[in-house]
Design a protein around this motif. Structure first.
Motif: not given
Length: 328
Positions: A37-38, A41, A74, A77-78, A191-192, A194-195, A198
Motif C-alpha cells: 500500500t505504501c 502510494c 482516504f 486511495n488509502a 494518501a502517502t 495517510l499510509t 501504518t
C-alpha cells in the motif's frame, strides 16, 4: 476519429486499471499488505509530482482544498489500496477485480441514502438488488467461514470506499478550477501521508525482493496507480463520468483473464455466475430513462390560436396569408 480515440483511452485505462490486481498479487509474494500500500502510494505520488514539475503545474495552496483532498485520499486511495492488499492475501486477483466492479452499485446506493437519487426507476432498483445478489454469490456466506470470506469482504469494503471517494470528489473537488494533474498528484501525496503512519503494523519487516517482485511494485505504483489515477480524471474531463464508467464493465474481464493466463488461477463456476450477475446488475443501474420527446417548434398557426386569432387565416403549412405573401 474522435470516437476512436475515446474508445482507445477507455481501452488503455481498462487494461492498466484491470491489471492492478495482478501486480498486487505478484507484489504480495515478497511484501506485506502495508508495504504494498505504501509503496504504490509513494511511487504514484512521485510519478505525478514529476509530471507536475515537467509541465510547470503547481499543487493547490489553499488549506481548505487540502482538507477536502485528504478526505478524498482516504476513501479513494488509502483505504481501498490497503483493503485490496489485505483481501488478495486470501482471494484470487480475478475475483478481486469482479468485486471491484460493484463500485457503481455502491455509488447508486449512496445516492439513494443521501437523496441524490430522488427517482429510482424499477430497472435501476432491480439492477441494484441483482448486483448485490451477485456479490453474495461470490462471497458465499453459506460456505464454511475462512480467510477467503474475509478477503472478499475486504475487497467489497474497498469498492464501497471508491464509491464514497468518487461521490465526495464530484461534489467538492472536480470542476472547481484545479487542473486534473495537480489534483491527482496532491491526492496521492495526501494518501502517502495517510499510509506511512501504518508502517509499524507489519511494514517495517525486512524485505527480500527479487527482480520480478520489484518490477511488479514499480509497475503497480507508476502505471497502475499514478498514470491510471490521472488518466481517470482526464477521461472524465474529456468524455464525462457516464462514458468513463464504461471502464467498469471491462475491469473484471481484464483481471480475470490476466489471473487465469498469468497466475493460473482457477475461476470456478460459482465465481463465473456471480461475475455475470454483478455485471448484469451494474448494466441495469446504468440504463438511461427514455429521453423526453423533443418539443415541437411553434408555428404561426399555434401562435394564432394562442393569441385568439381566427384559425381560418392559417394555411395547412402553418403560415398565415400575410406570411405567405412575404415568403413569395
Amino acid at each position: 476519429m474522435g470516437r476512436s480515440w475515446a474508445w482507445a483511452r477507455i481501452g488503455v485505462l481498462a487494461l492498466l486499471w484491470g491489471s492492478t490486481f495482478l501486480w498486487i498479487e505478484l507484489a504480495l509474494d515478497a511484501l506485506t499488505p502495508v508495504q504494498v500500500t505504501c509503496g504504490r502510494c509513494v511511487l504514484g505520488a512521485v510519478t505525478l509530482l514529476a509530471a507536475c514539475l515537467g509541465t510547470g503545474q503547481k499543487l493547490p495552496r489553499d488549506r481548505a482544498v487540502w482538507g477536502r483532498i485528504a478526505v478524498a485520499a482516504f476513501f479513494c486511495n488509502a483505504l481501498p489500496f490497503a483493503m485490496f492488499s489485505i483481501g488478495q492475501q486470501s482471494i484470487d486477483s480475478g475475483v478481486a477485480g469482479v468485486l471491484n466492479a460493484t463500485t457503481p452499485l455502491w455509488s447508486l446506493l449512496i445516492g439513494v441514502i443521501t437523496g441524490a437519487e430522488r427517482s429510482l426507476r424499477p430497472s435501476r432498483l432491480g439492477g441494484l438488488l441483482l448486483g448485490f445478489a451477485g456479490v453474495v454469490l461470490i462471497f458465499a456466506p453459506w460456505r464454511a467461514a475462512g480467510p477467503g470470506g474475509w478477503g472478499a469482504l475486504a475487497v467489497v469494503v474497498a469498492a464501497a470506499g471508491y464509491a464514497v471517494g468518487f461521490t465526495f470528489m464530484s461534489h467538492f473537488l472536480v470542476g472547481r478550477g484545479i487542473p486534473t494533474l495537480s489534483l491527482s498528484a496532491a491526492q496521492l501525496v495526501a494518501a502517502t501521508a495517510l499510509t506511512v503512519p501504518t508502517l509499524p503494523a507489519g511494514g517495517l519487516r525486512p524485505v527480500d525482493i527479487g527482480p520480478g517482485t520489484l518490477t511488479a511494485v514499480v509497475v503497480l505504483g507508476v502505471l497502475a496507480t499514478g498514470v491510471t489515477f490521472h488518466l481517470t480524471y482526464r477521461n472524465i474531463a474529456a468524455e464525462g463520468a457516464t462514458n468513463t464508467a464504461t471502464v467498469g464493465y471491462l475491469l473484471p474481464v481484464v483481471s480475470v483473464a490476466l489471473g487465469v493466463v498469468v497466475l493460473d488461477e482457477d475461476f470456478g463456476l460459482r465465481s463465473a455466475i456471480g461475475m455475470a450477475v454483478v455485471l448484469a446488475g451494474v448494466g441495469l443501474t446504468r440504463r438511461q430513462g427514455r429521453a423526453p420527446a423533443p418539443a415541437r417548434e411553434e408555428t404561426a398557426g399555434d401562435r394564432a390560436v394562442r393569441g385568439g386569432l381566427p384559425r381560418h387565416g392559417v394555411s395547412r403549412h402553418g403560415l398565415s396569408r400575410q406570411e405567405r405573401d412575404v415568403r413569395q
